[in-house]
Scaffold this motif. Structure first.
Motif, PDB file in Angstrom:
ATOM      1  N   ALA A   1      -8.710   8.206   5.932  1.00 31.75           N
ATOM      2  CA  ALA A   1      -7.327   8.641   6.173  1.00 31.75           C
ATOM      3  C   ALA A   1      -7.050   9.977   5.491  1.00 31.75           C
ATOM      4  CB  ALA A   1      -6.359   7.573   5.662  1.00 31.75           C
ATOM      5  N   TYR A   2      -7.617  10.187   4.324  1.00 30.21           N
ATOM      6  CA  TYR A   2      -7.413  11.451   3.612  1.00 30.21           C
ATOM      7  C   TYR A   2      -8.026  12.612   4.386  1.00 30.21           C
ATOM      8  CZ  TYR A   2      -7.423  14.844  -0.198  1.00 30.21           C
ATOM      9  OH  TYR A   2      -7.220  15.974  -0.972  1.00 30.21           O
ATOM     10  N   GLU A   3      -9.240  12.401   4.912  1.00 30.18           N
ATOM     11  CA  GLU A   3      -9.894  13.460   5.679  1.00 30.18           C
ATOM     12  C   GLU A   3      -9.143  13.780   6.962  1.00 30.18           C
ATOM     13  OE1 GLU A   3     -13.806  12.003   6.211  1.00 30.18           O
ATOM     14  OE2 GLU A   3     -14.479  12.525   4.171  1.00 30.18           O
ATOM     15  N   LYS A   4      -8.436  12.787   7.501  1.00 30.12           N
ATOM     16  CA  LYS A   4      -7.632  13.007   8.711  1.00 30.12           C
ATOM     17  C   LYS A   4      -6.238  13.505   8.382  1.00 30.12           C
ATOM     18  CE  LYS A   4     -10.037   9.417  11.344  1.00 30.12           C
ATOM     19  NZ  LYS A   4      -9.907   8.103  12.024  1.00 30.12           N
ATOM     20  N   GLN A   5      -5.993  13.795   7.087  1.00 30.68           N
ATOM     21  CA  GLN A   5      -4.712  14.306   6.594  1.00 30.68           C
ATOM     22  C   GLN A   5      -3.572  13.298   6.744  1.00 30.68           C
ATOM     23  OE1 GLN A   5      -3.971  18.143   8.349  1.00 30.68           O
ATOM     24  NE2 GLN A   5      -5.746  19.090   7.360  1.00 30.68           N
ATOM     25  N   ASN A   6      -3.916  12.021   6.828  1.00 29.74           N
ATOM     26  CA  ASN A   6      -2.914  10.957   6.796  1.00 29.74           C
ATOM     27  C   ASN A   6      -2.726  10.542   5.332  1.00 29.74           C
ATOM     28  OD1 ASN A   6      -2.764  10.991   9.611  1.00 29.74           O
ATOM     29  ND2 ASN A   6      -4.385   9.460   9.809  1.00 29.74           N
ATOM     30  N   TYR A   7      -2.036  11.399   4.571  1.00 26.35           N
ATOM     31  CA  TYR A   7      -2.013  11.245   3.127  1.00 26.35           C
ATOM     32  C   TYR A   7      -1.199  10.031   2.680  1.00 26.35           C
ATOM     33  CZ  TYR A   7      -3.773  16.000   3.444  1.00 26.35           C
ATOM     34  OH  TYR A   7      -4.518  17.103   3.757  1.00 26.35           O
ATOM     35  N   VAL A   8      -0.154   9.692   3.419  1.00 26.15           N
ATOM     36  CA  VAL A   8       0.629   8.521   3.042  1.00 26.15           C
ATOM     37  C   VAL A   8      -0.199   7.251   3.193  1.00 26.15           C
ATOM     38  CG1 VAL A   8       2.686   7.176   3.576  1.00 26.15           C
ATOM     39  CG2 VAL A   8       2.778   9.675   3.684  1.00 26.15           C
ATOM     40  N   THR A   9      -0.935   7.141   4.311  1.00 23.69           N
ATOM     41  CA  THR A   9      -1.804   5.983   4.515  1.00 23.69           C
ATOM     42  C   THR A   9      -2.908   5.943   3.466  1.00 23.69           C
ATOM     43  OG1 THR A   9      -1.374   6.077   6.892  1.00 23.69           O
ATOM     44  CG2 THR A   9      -3.303   4.826   6.169  1.00 23.69           C
ATOM     45  N   ALA A  10      -3.459   7.102   3.177  1.00 27.74           N
ATOM     46  CA  ALA A  10      -4.504   7.165   2.152  1.00 27.74           C
ATOM     47  C   ALA A  10      -3.963   6.724   0.799  1.00 27.74           C
ATOM     48  CB  ALA A  10      -5.057   8.583   2.070  1.00 27.74           C
ATOM     49  N   THR A  11      -2.742   7.112   0.480  1.00 28.53           N
ATOM     50  CA  THR A  11      -2.142   6.705  -0.794  1.00 28.53           C
ATOM     51  C   THR A  11      -2.008   5.196  -0.888  1.00 28.53           C
ATOM     52  OG1 THR A  11      -0.919   8.793  -0.910  1.00 28.53           O
ATOM     53  CG2 THR A  11      -0.132   6.968  -2.267  1.00 28.53           C
ATOM     54  N   ASP A  12      -1.556   4.556   0.189  1.00 32.02           N
ATOM     55  CA  ASP A  12      -1.399   3.100   0.179  1.00 32.02           C
ATOM     56  C   ASP A  12      -2.739   2.394   0.012  1.00 32.02           C
ATOM     57  OD1 ASP A  12       1.287   3.456   0.537  1.00 32.02           O
ATOM     58  OD2 ASP A  12       1.208   3.256   2.721  1.00 32.02           O
ATOM     59  N   ARG A  13      -3.760   2.879   0.682  1.00 34.82           N
ATOM     60  CA  ARG A  13      -5.074   2.228   0.586  1.00 34.82           C
ATOM     61  C   ARG A  13      -5.712   2.450  -0.780  1.00 34.82           C
ATOM     62  NH1 ARG A  13      -7.174   3.842   6.716  1.00 34.82           N
ATOM     63  NH2 ARG A  13      -5.773   2.411   7.813  1.00 34.82           N
TER      64      ARG A  13
ATOM     65  N   PRO B   1      -6.284   5.135  -9.589  1.00 37.11           N
ATOM     66  CA  PRO B   1      -5.209   6.115  -9.826  1.00 37.11           C
ATOM     67  C   PRO B   1      -5.635   7.552  -9.561  1.00 37.11           C
ATOM     68  CG  PRO B   1      -6.033   5.241 -11.909  1.00 37.11           C
ATOM     69  CD  PRO B   1      -6.656   4.418 -10.829  1.00 37.11           C
ATOM     70  N   PHE B   2      -6.929   7.838  -9.726  1.00 32.88           N
ATOM     71  CA  PHE B   2      -7.399   9.192  -9.442  1.00 32.88           C
ATOM     72  C   PHE B   2      -7.279   9.504  -7.952  1.00 32.88           C
ATOM     73  CE2 PHE B   2     -10.986  11.804  -7.943  1.00 32.88           C
ATOM     74  CZ  PHE B   2     -10.674  13.003  -8.565  1.00 32.88           C
ATOM     75  N   ASN B   3      -7.782   8.598  -7.104  1.00 32.99           N
ATOM     76  CA  ASN B   3      -7.690   8.823  -5.666  1.00 32.99           C
ATOM     77  C   ASN B   3      -6.245   8.810  -5.189  1.00 32.99           C
ATOM     78  OD1 ASN B   3     -10.465   8.974  -5.491  1.00 32.99           O
ATOM     79  ND2 ASN B   3     -10.737   6.847  -4.906  1.00 32.99           N
ATOM     80  N   GLU B   4      -5.448   7.905  -5.758  1.00 36.13           N
ATOM     81  CA  GLU B   4      -4.038   7.840  -5.362  1.00 36.13           C
ATOM     82  C   GLU B   4      -3.311   9.119  -5.758  1.00 36.13           C
ATOM     83  OE1 GLU B   4      -0.226   4.784  -5.805  1.00 36.13           O
ATOM     84  OE2 GLU B   4      -2.076   4.446  -6.945  1.00 36.13           O
ATOM     85  N   GLY B   5      -3.542   9.593  -6.975  1.00 38.04           N
ATOM     86  CA  GLY B   5      -2.905  10.831  -7.407  1.00 38.04           C
ATOM     87  C   GLY B   5      -3.348  12.029  -6.583  1.00 38.04           C
ATOM     88  N   THR B   6      -4.622  12.053  -6.187  1.00 40.72           N
ATOM     89  CA  THR B   6      -5.113  13.156  -5.364  1.00 40.72           C
ATOM     90  C   THR B   6      -4.450  13.149  -3.996  1.00 40.72           C
ATOM     91  OG1 THR B   6      -7.245  13.050  -6.513  1.00 40.72           O
ATOM     92  CG2 THR B   6      -7.192  14.208  -4.422  1.00 40.72           C
ATOM     93  N   ALA B   7      -4.282  11.962  -3.414  1.00 41.77           N
ATOM     94  CA  ALA B   7      -3.624  11.855  -2.113  1.00 41.77           C
ATOM     95  C   ALA B   7      -2.151  12.258  -2.208  1.00 41.77           C
ATOM     96  CB  ALA B   7      -3.752  10.439  -1.566  1.00 41.77           C
ATOM     97  N   VAL B   8      -1.477  11.847  -3.280  1.00 40.85           N
ATOM     98  CA  VAL B   8      -0.073  12.217  -3.458  1.00 40.85           C
ATOM     99  C   VAL B   8       0.051  13.728  -3.672  1.00 40.85           C
ATOM    100  CG1 VAL B   8       1.936  11.950  -4.955  1.00 40.85           C
ATOM    101  CG2 VAL B   8       0.578   9.958  -4.334  1.00 40.85           C
TER     102      VAL B   8
ATOM    103  N   THR C   1       4.775  13.192  -9.071  1.00 40.05           N
ATOM    104  CA  THR C   1       4.215  11.843  -8.934  1.00 40.05           C
ATOM    105  C   THR C   1       2.703  11.874  -9.055  1.00 40.05           C
ATOM    106  OG1 THR C   1       6.063  11.268  -7.484  1.00 40.05           O
ATOM    107  CG2 THR C   1       4.164   9.788  -7.486  1.00 40.05           C
ATOM    108  N   ALA C   2       2.079  12.892  -8.486  1.00 43.87           N
ATOM    109  CA  ALA C   2       0.627  13.024  -8.609  1.00 43.87           C
ATOM    110  C   ALA C   2       0.215  13.148 -10.073  1.00 43.87           C
ATOM    111  CB  ALA C   2       0.154  14.243  -7.817  1.00 43.87           C
ATOM    112  N   LYS C   3       0.988  13.896 -10.834  1.00 46.58           N
ATOM    113  CA  LYS C   3       0.686  14.053 -12.261  1.00 46.58           C
ATOM    114  C   LYS C   3       0.750  12.710 -12.985  1.00 46.58           C
ATOM    115  CE  LYS C   3       3.839  15.591 -15.053  1.00 46.58           C
ATOM    116  NZ  LYS C   3       3.868  14.609 -16.164  1.00 46.58           N
ATOM    117  N   GLU C   4       1.725  11.871 -12.610  1.00 42.49           N
ATOM    118  CA  GLU C   4       1.856  10.573 -13.253  1.00 42.49           C
ATOM    119  C   GLU C   4       0.626   9.700 -12.980  1.00 42.49           C
ATOM    120  OE1 GLU C   4       4.406   9.680 -15.285  1.00 42.49           O
ATOM    121  OE2 GLU C   4       4.985  11.784 -15.082  1.00 42.49           O
TER     122      GLU C   4
END
Length: 302
Positions: free
Chosen positions: A65-77, A93-100, A108-111
């Motif tokens: 999802a991240y590669e397809k630029q679906n960042y919200v979906t990537a964040t949830d997963r 948290p690293f992958n989630e922060g990167t997607a955010v 939020t990404a910083k958090e």
């Protein structure tokens, strides 16, 4: 011979056959008990394998999802990995922060990346930072840089400078040549340093403009305070023939509402200068009125 070893009526078994049958029965009972005892262990192993497999699948889904630029979906997963990934808990948290971060929500990404920084394995004191730690620090630094850029857009240069300083501190020992942060960390460090210098210059200019503005307010013309009160207005306020305020050039020395002091009574050189300027302005206005046949009531701001 014992009676227990005798075969049942109508069946003949040797003593060895009877002993083998009892041994087989004993072994069967033991295997059954062992199976019952090992069932919890097998269940735990099965659940652990399922959890690890789920973590792998969720990570693949989030990456896709991240590669397809679906960042919200990537964040949830990626957020679901916090429960499934127990081996490397910092990755969730690293992958989630990167997607955010990719969505533009730098705060939020910083958090999330701050949580990852507290979980990632760190090198012993005095040794270079590891590659995994530098990965977290690099993205953390980029989030701080994004916050600094937002502060620059909002003309809050002091805050922008502070964020850029934090970003460079976060990249310490990772963005330098030979560090484990890679080329991306080096480029980020150079860019943040340039942005910090630009922000400091803008901050200095802003402070200088504010200081100049305050100086102009303090040095405003004292036309009302030093020329005889509120009822005596200078020609600069657009009054060309008012009854309440007469210019000294009109020859009226006995006005009730505005009386300008004689040169001998004036002790304030600023008041004398103001009166001279008012008189010159009045004479200039009268000359223009004589040429054009009348005045328009406008004046010059001093």
């Amino acid at each position: 011979m014992s009676v227990d070893l005798l075969p049942p009526p109508g069946e003949f078994r040797t003593t060895q056959e009877i002993r083998d049958a009892k041994l087989a029965e004993k072994l069967a009972r033991r295997r059954k008990l062992m199976l019952l005892w090992s069932a919890p262990v097998v269940l735990v192993v099965f659940l652990a394998a399922a959890k690890l497999l789920s973590a792998v699948l969720l990570n693949l889904a989030g990456t896709s999802a991240y590669e397809k630029q679906n960042y919200v979906t990537a964040t949830d997963r990626f957020a679901s990995l916090a429960f499934f990934n127990v081996v490397e808990p910092w990755k969730a948290p690293f992958n989630e922060g990167t997607a955010v971060y990719a969505t533009g929500d730098f705060f939020t990404a910083k958090e999330h990346l701050d949580v990852a920084l507290g979980l990632v394995p760190t090198a012993p004191e005095g040794e270079p930072r590891g590659e995994e730690e530098c990965m977290v620090r690099t993205n953390y630094s980029l989030s701080l840089e994004g916050l600094g850029d937002e502060a620059m857009i909002a003309s809050d240069f002091a805050m922008a400078t502070d964020y850029y300083e934090q970003a460079q501190t976060m990249l310490a020992d990772c963005g330098e040549s030979g560090g484990n942060g890679g080329e991306q960390a080096e480029q980020a460090e150079e860019r943040q340093q340039q942005s910090q210098e630009e922000s400091q210059q803008q901050q200095e200019q802003q402070e200088q403009q504010q200081g100049d503005g305050e100086g102009e307010e303090e040095n405003e013309s004292p036309s009302e305070d030093e020329s005889g009160g509120e009822e005596s207005q200078s020609p600069s306020e657009g009054e060309s023939g008012g009854e309440e305020s007469q210019s000294p050039s009109e020859g009226e020395s006995g006005g009730e509402q505005s009386q300008s002091p004689s040169p001998g009574e004036s002790t304030d050189p600023r008041q004398d200068e103001l009166e001279e300027r008012n008189q010159e302005a009045q004479e200039s206005r009268e000359a223009e009125e004589q040429q054009s046949g009348g005045g328009d009531g406008s004046g010059q701001n001093w």
